[in-house]
Design a protein around this motif. Structure first.
Motif, mmCIF file in Angstrom:
data_model
loop_
_atom_site.group_PDB
_atom_site.id
_atom_site.type_symbol
_atom_site.label_atom_id
_atom_site.label_comp_id
_atom_site.label_asym_id
_atom_site.label_seq_id
_atom_site.Cartn_x
_atom_site.Cartn_y
_atom_site.Cartn_z
ATOM 1 N N GLU A 126 0.740 -1.176 0.085
ATOM 2 C CA GLU A 126 -0.207 -0.015 0.104
ATOM 3 C C GLU A 126 0.450 1.417 0.079
ATOM 4 N N ALA A 127 2.336 1.442 0.800
ATOM 5 C CA ALA A 127 3.071 2.512 0.797
ATOM 6 C C ALA A 127 3.754 2.877 -0.301
ATOM 7 N N GLY A 128 3.408 2.067 -1.606
ATOM 8 C CA GLY A 128 3.994 2.592 -3.486
ATOM 9 C C GLY A 128 5.170 2.080 -3.322
ATOM 10 N N VAL A 129 5.778 2.603 -4.392
ATOM 11 C CA VAL A 129 6.779 2.065 -5.521
ATOM 12 C C VAL A 129 8.250 2.000 -4.586
ATOM 13 N N THR A 130 8.789 2.129 -3.912
ATOM 14 C CA THR A 130 9.803 2.578 -2.661
ATOM 15 C C THR A 130 9.120 1.371 -1.776
ATOM 16 N N PHE A 131 8.660 1.176 -1.740
ATOM 17 C CA PHE A 131 8.667 0.714 -0.065
ATOM 18 C C PHE A 131 7.933 -1.424 -0.715
ATOM 19 N N VAL A 132 7.832 -0.714 -1.775
ATOM 20 C CA VAL A 132 7.399 -2.486 -3.153
ATOM 21 C C VAL A 132 9.102 -2.673 -2.849
ATOM 22 N N LYS A 133 9.627 -2.113 -3.588
ATOM 23 C CA LYS A 133 11.604 -2.146 -3.932
ATOM 24 C C LYS A 133 11.976 -2.898 -2.745
ATOM 25 N N LEU A 134 11.257 -2.211 -1.235
ATOM 26 C CA LEU A 134 12.832 -2.548 -0.333
ATOM 27 C C LEU A 134 11.807 -3.760 -0.042
ATOM 28 N N GLY A 135 10.867 -4.509 0.256
ATOM 29 C CA GLY A 135 10.329 -6.291 0.166
ATOM 30 C C GLY A 135 10.966 -6.647 -0.517
ATOM 31 N N GLN A 136 10.818 -6.184 -1.668
ATOM 32 C CA GLN A 136 11.670 -7.738 -2.579
ATOM 33 C C GLN A 136 13.140 -7.271 -1.700
ATOM 34 N N VAL A 137 13.819 -6.429 -2.194
ATOM 35 C CA VAL A 137 14.988 -7.021 -1.237
ATOM 36 C C VAL A 137 15.130 -7.554 -0.071
ATOM 37 N N LEU A 138 13.967 -7.170 0.979
ATOM 38 C CA LEU A 138 13.756 -7.898 2.159
ATOM 39 C C LEU A 138 13.540 -9.774 1.886
ATOM 40 N N SER A 139 12.777 -9.848 1.290
ATOM 41 C CA SER A 139 12.939 -10.967 0.720
ATOM 42 C C SER A 139 13.523 -12.068 0.631
ATOM 43 N N THR A 140 15.027 -11.171 -0.411
ATOM 44 C CA THR A 140 16.330 -11.713 -0.228
ATOM 45 C C THR A 140 17.009 -11.715 1.128
ATOM 46 N N ARG A 141 16.987 -11.615 2.179
ATOM 47 C CA ARG A 141 17.423 -11.258 2.905
ATOM 48 C C ARG A 141 17.035 -12.164 4.274
ATOM 49 N N SER A 142 17.027 -13.555 4.108
ATOM 50 C CA SER A 142 16.496 -14.662 5.216
ATOM 51 C C SER A 142 17.186 -14.654 5.925
ATOM 52 N N ASP A 143 19.288 -13.582 6.401
ATOM 53 C CA ASP A 143 19.749 -13.657 6.890
ATOM 54 C C ASP A 143 19.756 -13.021 8.273
ATOM 55 N N ILE A 144 19.266 -12.103 7.789
ATOM 56 C CA ILE A 144 18.109 -11.343 8.925
ATOM 57 C C ILE A 144 17.248 -11.313 9.026
ATOM 58 N N PRO A 194 13.351 -13.098 9.552
ATOM 59 C CA PRO A 194 12.680 -14.386 10.233
ATOM 60 C C PRO A 194 12.281 -15.516 8.492
ATOM 61 N N GLY A 195 12.518 -16.638 8.032
ATOM 62 C CA GLY A 195 12.120 -16.884 6.782
ATOM 63 C C GLY A 195 11.154 -17.221 6.407
ATOM 64 N N THR A 196 10.000 -17.030 6.955
ATOM 65 C CA THR A 196 7.805 -17.266 7.314
ATOM 66 C C THR A 196 8.095 -15.134 6.490
ATOM 67 N N VAL A 197 8.846 -14.510 6.884
ATOM 68 C CA VAL A 197 8.470 -13.096 6.159
ATOM 69 C C VAL A 197 9.016 -12.332 5.119
ATOM 70 N N ALA A 198 9.807 -14.078 4.853
ATOM 71 C CA ALA A 198 10.956 -13.373 4.158
ATOM 72 C C ALA A 198 10.077 -14.655 2.326
ATOM 73 N N THR A 199 9.544 -16.198 3.108
ATOM 74 C CA THR A 199 8.681 -16.081 1.720
ATOM 75 C C THR A 199 7.129 -15.210 1.550
ATOM 76 N N GLU A 200 6.613 -14.275 2.667
ATOM 77 C CA GLU A 200 5.310 -13.518 2.370
ATOM 78 C C GLU A 200 5.789 -12.196 1.758
ATOM 79 N N LEU A 201 6.990 -11.862 1.884
ATOM 80 C CA LEU A 201 7.534 -10.987 0.281
ATOM 81 C C LEU A 201 7.916 -11.252 -0.704
ATOM 82 N N SER A 202 8.355 -12.205 -0.362
ATOM 83 C CA SER A 202 8.559 -12.429 -1.599
ATOM 84 C C SER A 202 7.366 -12.454 -3.007
ATOM 85 N N ARG A 203 5.997 -12.550 -2.544
ATOM 86 C CA ARG A 203 5.073 -12.613 -3.223
ATOM 87 C C ARG A 203 4.772 -10.827 -3.581
#
Length: 657
Positions: free
Chosen positions: A160-178, A180-189
């Motif tokens: 809902e926050a828009g372009v920059t925050f969608v990109k931020l979520g996509q980057v976080l989805s690849t950071r399962s090192d920092i 939780p894996g459940t959050v990373a998997t959900e953000l990949s959607r």
């Protein structure tokens, strides 16, 4: 009116005298506003101080005493201005407030940013993220159901926050090192698909960037986009000489929106790192800075064009028969427009059935993809930093097309060499060599227990690199745990390598489930990295080293002879220059100056107290003796010296940072 003019004139005349004297006494420069206020305080206190020292007129003392009291009154009133300057520096340091012209220029931007900031906070609270922002709840301490709710809420809020925050979520989805894996998997959607901008606006961008209307540059350009993302839109086209291309055009006005949102991301990161323990442990501020830099690079298509040229010319792609990078057309590419060869194919994430229908070997394709990435990392030094399935196409001829090179990682030769030795150590099962190579890859602290680190690396290799062990995200999580538990710092480019390897594992799993990345990495090390151990490579390396060492080897016998002769005759000595560096001398000199000023100030203050408490002495006026007059002057000197030390202390942290 005349009184006001006379007062302003007096203040102006006094400023000419007060400003250089005050800056000379305190040793630093101050702004105009502070100096005017300090001068006004000095002038306003002159008369009350004179009345307190001498008494109300008429004055009955001698002319010499009158001059002495005038000087003392001036010093005391100026001391009040100096105290104001030091207190102002302590409470409101220089540079902490915006300049007037900057404030006028940025006021509209600040209002818009504040409105957007409040909007983001409202979205976060709406989706139940308020307790995490205030530090009352920690993401990693939730149970399975709590993490699932957190992941869904975070995805909805970022979407809902828009372009920059969608990109931020996509980057976080690849950071399962920092995270939780459940959050990373959900953000990949998170999907980066939005409604396309109108064609007239896109046509205007093309005309502005390319210098001519698009119909003059392209023989056929569809007005309906093939894809519409939040940053750019992609259109199918054909060049006048026939080749089919795609034209990537940046959405109009997106740069201003991204800059504003990146500032908000950084502010939120500072807030989380200051107020939450999980924010500090995750290093969210550094993560936000890295994301902002990558996002700004993504907005500059010339960066992606350079990346395409570099990756295509790299050994890993040029020597591969299974990987292809689209051809770039630089004459039709600018900062906001990118024209490249059109690759027709199926996204690798949905190509499993197509691979089977065409009779292709999924293991061979996975091996080619993995070898290409490892080759880019360990040999070329420039690698695809975001190798998720959407950035690869299965082409009609069975090759894999590599797309979206806006984000690449770069490694210097020393880091590449250490990574090669790390791969060799893995291939040989040598935890000691792997530890030595790892310490050259990461930032090491001043004190480290290398034996404990070697044992941890050995346990890691036994757990994840043994034959038959299935590779998964847990491997990279355990590796990061080893690094963080021993206080090792991971450079951003090395973290990008780990993220790319973790991402490519998921990408290859989409076309070849059960692909053994451990065996593939060992085979890569045996086939490529050990090339430098071949006789020809060793001979070439030895020749280069000898050419470098030869001048020193020629001088070595003479130097050994001189050292032996000096030792035999008892004349051998060692010259060591302390504080040879100018910066060290300057630092020590500054400390000595401050210590000397503090000692002189304390001495003057002690003498002033002794003189003020000493009875008797020649009478200067009916209410003051000569001892008291000298004591008051020494008290002023003490205060000035102490104030100078204090103002230097208040300024010191900014000099160091």
């Amino acid at each position: 009116m005349d009184v006001v003019v006379a007062g302003l004139f007096s203040l102006g005349v006094f400023l000419v005298i007060f400003v250089p004297v005050a800056q000379r006494l305190l040793g630093v420069r101050f702004g105009v506003v502070r100096m005017v206020l300090a001068a006004a305080i000095t002038l306003s206190l002159f008369s009350p101080i004179a009345n307190a020292l001498v008494g109300k007129p008429p004055y009955t003392g001698s002319n010499g005493a009158a001059i002495a009291f005038l000087v003392l009154t001036t010093l005391f009133s100026m001391l009040a201005g100096l105290v104001f300057l030091v207190l102002a520096e302590a409470l409101v340091p220089t540079g902490s407030l915006p300049r007037a012209r900057d404030l006028r220029r940025d006021v509209s931007g600040r209002i818009a940013r504040t409105r957007r900031y409040l909007q983001i906070l409202r979205i976060a609270i709406k989706h139940g993220l308020g307790p995490y922002l205030r530090g009352r709840r920690r993401p990693g301490r939730e149970n399975a159901a709590g993490q699932a709710d957190l992941a869904r809420s975070l995805r909805l809020a970022l979407d809902e926050a828009g372009v920059t925050f969608v990109k931020l979520g996509q980057v976080l989805s690849t950071r399962s090192d920092i995270i939780p894996g459940t959050v990373a998997t959900e953000l990949s959607r998170l999907q980066d698909q939005v409604s396309p901008a109108p064609w007239p606006e896109i046509e205007q961008v093309l005309t502005e960037e390319l210098g001519a209307p698009p119909h003059q540059l392209y023989a056929d350009l569809d007005s309906e986009p093939l894809a519409a993302a939040s940053v750019a839109q992609v259109y199918a086209a054909r060049l006048p000489d026939g080749p089919r291309v795609v034209v990537k055009v940046q959405r109009p006005g997106i740069a201003g929106i991204v800059d504003r949102d990146l500032d908000i991301v950084r502010r939120l990161a500072r807030l989380l790192e200051r107020n939450t323990d999980w924010g500090r442990s995750m290093g969210v501020r550094a993560l936000a800075d890295g994301f902002a830099d990558a996002m700004r690079e993504e907005l500059d298509f010339t960066v992606e064009a350079g990346n395409m040229t570099t990756v295509a010319a790299g050994r890993s792609v040029a020597s591969s028969n299974d990987l292809v990078v689209p051809q770039l057309y630089p004459d039709r590419s600018t900062r906001r427009v990118l024209t490249m060869e059109r690759l027709d194919g199926i996204g690798l994430g949905n190509a499993r059935q197509a691979i089977a229908d065409r009779g292709l070997d999924p293991v061979r394709l996975g091996r080619s993809l993995f070898d290409c990435l490892l080759g880019q990392v360990a040999i070329d030094g420039v690698f695809h930093a975001d190798p998720h399935p959407g950035n690869f196409l299965l082409l009609a001829d069975g090759r894999i097309g590599m797309l979206d090179l806006g984000s690449v990682g770069r490694l210097d030769p020393a880091t590449r060499d250490a990574l090669q030795r790390f791969l060799l150590a893995i291939d040989h099962g040598d935890p000691v060599a792997a530890t030595d190579a790892l310490l050259e890859i990461v930032y090491r602290p001043d004190v480290i227990d290398e034996r404990a680190l070697e044992r941890a690396v050995g346990q890691f290799m036994t757990r994840h690199l043994a034959a038959g062990v299935t590779l998964g995200p847990a491997m990279f999580n355990d590796l990061f745990k080893i690094i963080t538990s021993h206080d090792l710092g991971v450079p951003p480019e090395v973290a990008a390598v780990f993220r790319a390897l973790a991402t490519i594992e998921g990408t290859i799993a989409r076309i070849s489930p059960g692909f053994d990345l451990v065996a593939a990495s060992r085979q890569f090390a045996a086939a490529h990295v050990t090339d430098r151990l071949a006789p020809e490579a060793l001979r070439r390396t030895a020749t280069e080293e000898l050419a470098t060492l030869l001048p020193m080897l020629r001088r070595l016998p003479r130097r050994i002879d001189r050292i032996a002769a000096a030792a035999e005759s008892g004349r051998l000595g060692v010259n060591v220059r302390l504080l040879a560096d100018e910066r060290d001398r300057r630092h020590v000199t500054g400390l000595l100056h401050q210590a000397l000023l503090a000692i002189l100030g304390a001495t003057a203050g002690l003498m002033a107290v002794l003189l003020l408490g000493t009875p008797g002495g020649p009478q200067v006026t009916t209410s003051m003796t000569l001892y008291q007059l000298i004591g008051y002057n020494l008290l002023v000197i003490c205060a000035v010296l102490v104030l100078r030390v204090l103002v230097l202390i208040f300024r010191l942290p900014r000099h160091l940072t």
